[in-house]
Write a protein that holds these residues in place. Sequence first.
Motif, PDB file in Angstrom:
ATOM      1  N   LEU A   1       0.833  -1.140   0.058  1.00 14.86           N
ATOM      2  CA  LEU A   1      -0.031  -0.037   0.059  1.00 14.86           C
ATOM      3  C   LEU A   1       0.790   1.339   0.003  1.00 14.86           C
ATOM      4  CD1 LEU A   1      -3.019  -0.968   2.495  1.00 14.86           C
ATOM      5  CD2 LEU A   1      -2.997  -0.680  -0.087  1.00 14.86           C
TER       6      LEU A   1
ATOM      7  N   VAL B   1       1.807   1.869  -3.578  1.00 15.41           N
ATOM      8  CA  VAL B   1       0.847   2.436  -4.282  1.00 15.41           C
ATOM      9  C   VAL B   1       0.705   3.850  -3.964  1.00 15.41           C
ATOM     10  CG1 VAL B   1      -1.661   2.490  -4.522  1.00 15.41           C
ATOM     11  CG2 VAL B   1      -0.397   0.439  -4.190  1.00 15.41           C
TER      12      VAL B   1
ATOM     13  N   TYR C   1      -1.873  -3.619  -7.085  1.00 16.58           N
ATOM     14  CA  TYR C   1      -3.096  -4.282  -6.510  1.00 16.58           C
ATOM     15  C   TYR C   1      -3.170  -5.585  -6.872  1.00 16.58           C
ATOM     16  CZ  TYR C   1      -5.412   0.273  -5.669  1.00 16.58           C
ATOM     17  OH  TYR C   1      -5.623   1.773  -5.116  1.00 16.58           O
TER      18      TYR C   1
ATOM     19  N   TRP D   1      -9.014  -6.962  -3.838  1.00 21.24           N
ATOM     20  CA  TRP D   1      -7.725  -6.403  -4.660  1.00 21.24           C
ATOM     21  C   TRP D   1      -7.891  -6.737  -6.176  1.00 21.24           C
ATOM     22  CZ3 TRP D   1      -5.984  -2.560  -2.262  1.00 21.24           C
ATOM     23  CH2 TRP D   1      -6.091  -2.359  -0.769  1.00 21.24           C
TER      24      TRP D   1
ATOM     25  N   LEU E   1     -10.219  -4.468  -7.711  1.00 23.88           N
ATOM     26  CA  LEU E   1      -9.662  -2.981  -7.880  1.00 23.88           C
ATOM     27  C   LEU E   1      -8.766  -2.931  -9.074  1.00 23.88           C
ATOM     28  CD1 LEU E   1      -9.314  -2.121  -4.204  1.00 23.88           C
ATOM     29  CD2 LEU E   1     -10.755  -1.012  -5.693  1.00 23.88           C
TER      30      LEU E   1
END
Lengths: 159, 679
Positions: free
Chosen positions: B517, B520, B542, B618, B621
């Motif tokens: 994360l 990201v 993701y 995920w 996404l």
Amino acid sequence: MSSYYFSIIGTRDNPLYEVEFSSFKSSSSSSSTPPGISQFTDSVKEILPFVSNSSLDLIEDAQWSTSQFNLGRIDSFYGLLVYAFITQGNIKFILCFESSTTNNGNVTQKYDENSIKQFFIEINDLYVKCLLNPFYAVNDAITSPDFDLKVKLLAKKYL
Amino acid sequence: MDFPIGLDPYTARQHLLHHTFSPLISIQSSHNADAFFQNILHNEHISTSQVFKPYGNNAKYTIPNQSFKIINNQLITKNYPSFPVRFEPSLPELLSVFNASSTNSTNTSAGITSISESGLKSSQLSQLFSISSLELLLKHSSKDTAEKDLYLHFFNKIITSNRIVPFETFNHPISQVFVVEYERDSLDLLRRLIVDFRNFSFPKFFQIDDLLIHVFIIYDSNKVPNNEVISFQNQIKSTLSINSTAFPIAETKDTQDNFIKMSIIENSTIEEDLQRISLQQSSTTTPNYIHIPKSADAVIRTKLYEYINKYLIPHMQSKIRFWDDQMLQPKKSITGRFFSASRKFFNNNSSDSNLSNVTSLSSSSGLNSASFNYHENFYYKSTPEQTIRKLADWSLILKDFKYAYSTYDLIKKDYTNDKAWVYVASTQEMCIVSLLLAQTQQVNLNPIQPDKNTLRKIRHDIIEPYIDNLSYTFKSRLNLKSYSLKTLTIVVELLLCMCSTFSISWWWNDLIEKYLLKLVSEFDSHLIANNQRSQVIRAILYERLGYSFGKCNFLSDENRHLLHFDAASQFHSKQELSEEEELGEEGEIGFYKNPNKLHAPQNNGLDGLMRYRKSSLWYLLSIREWVPLKNYRQIEYLLNNIKLVYNIEDIKDVWHDREDILLGVVKRILDKHERNIVA
């Protein structure tokens, strides 16, 4: 003003009931939006059911490590907090909400957690009443307008 | 069943060892050698280094029964089936490219770094890679790379670099190879090449004495007899005292069967790839493949094997042993410790004054108190700090991970005392990497799970604080975000390796999620600042999050047998066991059967022990990022990874197929796309 997404999930991971709303508190200050209407953006809206569904993994993990029905905060996903409650009949109540930005974070959060717990407990009462209905079978969608109204009243009272 | 499908972290680990932690060998060829290869390959645009470059990966281009013998410092001999090297252009050439590009980038990024800051910090250090270029490249290659390999592609691009920096020595050439052609090149020419090379003004942190100078002699075995070449080799040995390897390459007839097709885009960096793509778009003269005659191919493979085994590895071993003796052991000894302690306590003033008085490169005092150049951020090449770092790097290359870890750990303290932050950060990175590499080195088939105390130490005392520290240093102190991104990517993969080896997902899973994360958000924030959307990178990350959750299981060993998939049914559909199964013998006629009873779902024993539903989120996404790019192949591939949780075949009247939520939307788009194809 934070927005909430509340859903009841059945034993087959199927949603029985879902509702979106926003907090009624402090809504008077912002006159532009009517109170109670959720402020989720479209991109969040389309994944909310999946966020609740994915948190089932964590709920099923947490349910064995506590004797409480209220599991508290079990997940957070990009600023979305997920609170959960599990009933005796393995029905899950899941509340996702965008954490509101408050000045004194700690106090409000504690208060939030208590009111969410109260909210869940009363929803459980409501759900049991719904279950007592001889025409209702477990895992059926809850379509009663009365139930819906009462949930919204509870939301207004606690959140 | 292998679910979800994705890159095996061990492949990533292997690529890491092959593309980053492998010896860099720089090649300089004479004009005649280039001409020789152009003639052999019937290709006018090829250079010698391009021919050699793919062969560096001897895990891919093997010879029969190859094994590389490496003796470590404890004199334990190990054989490895492969020992890849990287062939790059010669050092002066590499440096000139970077100097040119760095002056460019400082001009353009002047808006971001304030002038006072950049003046204080080093003006030399520049980003490892450009995030915008990476996004651009991935967007381009997502169209034609196989869906499954996209993450590997991303990973390779992040870890592949030939940038020469003072604080790590993986990209400092270990050997310099001169390629000459026997017939037309003379000894004088070779001498001149070497003298020119030696006279080049190398960066002050680069130690040329550690370089293994070597000569490849290329000749046509049809025209030149062997003994002539051998006498030439002896001549080189006696006059220049340099070893050489001869490559007898014969010209072959021009039939297609005698040629081997080889990719020349091995180990390319992001910038090289982008350049190649734009060149290919403008003209069609630069293909990705070369055709090498089979005989030449065999010769190159065997001779390179000989060179690596006979010269390169022994050279590295002897250097390591020498440094260990001269630098490391004195440091570890009692007196060494005493000196470093006294230095720590009594030298505070001088290190402050270092900031103002700019360079004092070689210190006359035995304590080397002023060896770090604060202005340009490097240690001088002959200082013990620089050498010990090299020692650690080289022993890592020779796969002695434990020794490398202890060396990194030792030298880190010195860097901290000197406030050499970039060295500290880079050494912290290598501490984590070498530790995890050591942990994931599979010696036997049934690895013993490290005990809890070890795990706790690795996690709380090493990985977490070091990562925090180094991201802070790279990002805030030095404005070199890309280095910390590289570290995070590598650490995530190595942690995934650890999870799969010892099945301890419960221990690492949250950390992996946190780092992914973080990646990201870092990529996002950078690209948004540059008015670019990080779609492809985000989608890829993701996908990795989905993979890491999908592979995560919390089952104890004795319960592993519970895990069984029925590919046709969904894992979490909670399909109930059929009534006969449930009732068993009691379900006889005459007994009352409650039709409303809920039956136990399949996989009941696994409730809460897998993370498939989280993984699906995920993946969804990731799919959402691909939708606007209209990459339907990728979407279908990713949909396959959520098939255990959601029905992906058709649109049904169930909650997840509603048209206002993501999966429903995606399915409708795919449906429309398919109908368009049919029509």
